[in-house]
Design a protein around this motif. Sequence first.
Motif, mmCIF file in Angstrom:
data_model
loop_
_atom_site.group_PDB
_atom_site.id
_atom_site.type_symbol
_atom_site.label_atom_id
_atom_site.label_comp_id
_atom_site.label_asym_id
_atom_site.label_seq_id
_atom_site.Cartn_x
_atom_site.Cartn_y
_atom_site.Cartn_z
ATOM 1 N N LYS A 324 123.018 24.836 -116.414
ATOM 2 C CA LYS A 324 122.312 25.625 -115.418
ATOM 3 C C LYS A 324 121.012 24.942 -114.988
ATOM 4 C CE LYS A 324 125.090 29.081 -114.847
ATOM 5 N NZ LYS A 324 125.774 29.261 -113.562
ATOM 6 N N ILE A 325 120.835 24.836 -113.680
ATOM 7 C CA ILE A 325 119.613 24.251 -113.136
ATOM 8 C C ILE A 325 118.510 25.303 -113.140
ATOM 9 C CG2 ILE A 325 118.530 23.330 -111.044
ATOM 10 C CD1 ILE A 325 121.247 22.115 -110.316
ATOM 11 N N GLU A 326 117.382 24.972 -113.719
ATOM 12 C CA GLU A 326 116.250 25.895 -113.722
ATOM 13 C C GLU A 326 115.555 25.836 -112.357
ATOM 14 O OE1 GLU A 326 114.946 28.166 -115.777
ATOM 15 O OE2 GLU A 326 116.742 27.917 -116.998
ATOM 16 N N PRO A 327 115.527 26.946 -111.615
ATOM 17 C CA PRO A 327 114.910 26.920 -110.288
ATOM 18 C C PRO A 327 113.390 26.801 -110.352
ATOM 19 C CG PRO A 327 115.507 29.162 -110.876
ATOM 20 C CD PRO A 327 116.055 28.273 -111.965
ATOM 21 N N LYS A 328 112.828 26.182 -109.339
ATOM 22 C CA LYS A 328 111.377 26.062 -109.231
ATOM 23 C C LYS A 328 110.939 26.582 -107.857
ATOM 24 C CE LYS A 328 110.905 22.128 -112.380
ATOM 25 N NZ LYS A 328 110.393 20.737 -112.553
ATOM 26 N N GLN A 329 109.775 27.204 -107.841
ATOM 27 C CA GLN A 329 109.238 27.745 -106.595
ATOM 28 C C GLN A 329 107.907 27.061 -106.277
ATOM 29 O OE1 GLN A 329 110.217 30.157 -109.193
ATOM 30 N NE2 GLN A 329 112.244 29.850 -108.284
ATOM 31 N N LEU A 330 107.781 26.584 -105.070
ATOM 32 C CA LEU A 330 106.577 25.875 -104.666
ATOM 33 C C LEU A 330 106.034 26.503 -103.390
ATOM 34 C CD1 LEU A 330 104.783 23.479 -105.447
ATOM 35 C CD2 LEU A 330 106.232 22.012 -104.023
ATOM 36 N N ILE A 331 104.788 26.983 -103.457
ATOM 37 C CA ILE A 331 104.129 27.570 -102.292
ATOM 38 C C ILE A 331 102.964 26.662 -101.901
ATOM 39 C CG2 ILE A 331 102.932 29.582 -101.361
ATOM 40 C CD1 ILE A 331 104.376 31.287 -103.429
ATOM 41 N N LEU A 332 103.076 26.061 -100.731
ATOM 42 C CA LEU A 332 102.079 25.102 -100.262
ATOM 43 C C LEU A 332 101.084 25.770 -99.314
ATOM 44 C CD1 LEU A 332 104.513 22.135 -99.494
ATOM 45 C CD2 LEU A 332 103.161 22.496 -101.567
ATOM 46 N N SER A 333 99.866 25.306 -99.336
ATOM 47 C CA SER A 333 98.828 25.861 -98.461
ATOM 48 C C SER A 333 98.798 25.125 -97.128
ATOM 49 C CB SER A 333 97.454 25.743 -99.121
ATOM 50 O OG SER A 333 97.395 26.521 -100.293
ATOM 51 N N CYS A 334 98.548 25.886 -96.072
ATOM 52 C CA CYS A 334 98.354 25.300 -94.746
ATOM 53 C C CYS A 334 96.887 24.880 -94.622
ATOM 54 C CB CYS A 334 98.677 26.320 -93.648
ATOM 55 S SG CYS A 334 100.412 26.719 -93.498
ATOM 56 N N SER A 335 96.625 23.921 -93.756
ATOM 57 C CA SER A 335 95.250 23.605 -93.421
ATOM 58 C C SER A 335 94.878 24.380 -92.160
ATOM 59 C CB SER A 335 95.075 22.090 -93.196
ATOM 60 O OG SER A 335 95.915 21.647 -92.157
ATOM 61 N N LEU A 336 93.756 25.058 -92.212
ATOM 62 C CA LEU A 336 93.347 25.918 -91.104
ATOM 63 C C LEU A 336 92.417 25.188 -90.149
ATOM 64 C CD1 LEU A 336 92.739 29.140 -93.196
ATOM 65 C CD2 LEU A 336 94.700 28.624 -91.739
ATOM 66 N N ASP A 337 92.763 25.254 -88.890
ATOM 67 C CA ASP A 337 91.985 24.589 -87.840
ATOM 68 C C ASP A 337 91.409 25.677 -86.936
ATOM 69 O OD1 ASP A 337 90.865 22.919 -86.025
ATOM 70 O OD2 ASP A 337 92.696 21.853 -85.477
ATOM 71 N N PHE A 338 90.156 26.077 -87.228
ATOM 72 C CA PHE A 338 89.504 27.108 -86.428
ATOM 73 C C PHE A 338 88.719 26.441 -85.292
ATOM 74 C CE2 PHE A 338 89.306 29.746 -90.529
ATOM 75 C CZ PHE A 338 90.513 30.348 -90.242
ATOM 76 N N ARG A 339 88.920 26.936 -84.075
ATOM 77 C CA ARG A 339 88.251 26.375 -82.900
ATOM 78 C C ARG A 339 87.159 27.320 -82.419
ATOM 79 N NH1 ARG A 339 91.743 22.492 -80.742
ATOM 80 N NH2 ARG A 339 92.935 21.653 -82.501
ATOM 81 N N SER A 340 86.126 26.715 -81.850
ATOM 82 C CA SER A 340 85.041 27.546 -81.300
ATOM 83 C C SER A 340 85.336 27.828 -79.837
ATOM 84 C CB SER A 340 83.721 26.798 -81.423
ATOM 85 O OG SER A 340 83.786 25.587 -80.697
#
Length: 340
Positions: A324-340
């Motif tokens: 049985k393959i042990e599942p892995k979960q990966l949650i990656l963060s986005c880079s936020l580009d806030f404009r004025s």
Amino acid sequence: MRPSLKDIAKELNLSKTTVSWVLSGRAQQKGISESTANKVLEYAMELNYQPNLIARSLNTGTTKTIGLILPSISDSFYSEVAREIESEARKNGYSLMIGSSESDIDREDEIVRLFKAKVVDGIIIAPTKRSKIEIQRLIDESYPLVTIDRYFPELNATYIIINNRDSSYMLTKHLINKGCKKIAILTTNSYLTTMNQRREGYEDALRESKLGIDPDLYGEVNFVDYEKNIYKVLDDIFKNVPDVDGFFFTTHILALETFQYFHTRKIKPEFEFASIHGVPIFKVVAPRINVARMPIEDIGRNAVSLLIEQIDFVKQNRTKRNRKIEPKQLILSCSLDFRS
């Protein structure tokens, strides 16, 4: 008839095993002389020898190929992901087979069956909601599998997604901090868990700011013929809430179609905008749009890494019944580009 290992071995008066070791890059490891190795390689090139991947898989347990299934290769996001996955696979000695499901379950199932018939070592897939049965079958078979961008919380599969809820919350909160009080949300494929997470992040920001959730500012666009469907959705929003002052898009595709709508309806886009993922054309059509940039390189690199880890596990344990393959979960963060 294409040349075989047997043909090369016979011509050079060598064993098939020796020829196989040379062509698989294991000559030095197996103590084969440099002159013999060069002789084999030169003759293989002369014959334009191509290895039989299925036959090789019987000996090695792998074909050094990966299958990639995407909803649409015409979508710039998925085409960029495919490029990163192909690059990372090549670095690890794997080739890539790509299929586009067009979000059609029958087509997706057909591609899965085709990839398995081609004996690919593992599959990376951005699945449709209705493909859960086929995904479960792959899991039951301990077939190396990684889902990207989309996933099924109830299934024990390895997946890679972004921090959908947090990114949506922060984008919406930024629009509120800039003075927006009536922010419309444009979304699609609400049956996808990831799209629901993006809607929830939008609603979290509204509740926290005590703005309330107005159903008239919710725009659900049917993804089939979305270019046409979005016109009715936006017409209804402007009819019911003429003083709308901001837009949050759960995907860059809806943002692009909205800008086309503004052009067609001759509406001056003096609103605040935010979108999950960005594309270069935003700099021209909406230079002030706020964007949560998807970590495409990280998605590609990790998808290949996690899949190869499973491939190696299966290869090492192929004689065992309960592998049985042990599942892995990966949650990656986005880079936020806030404009004025």
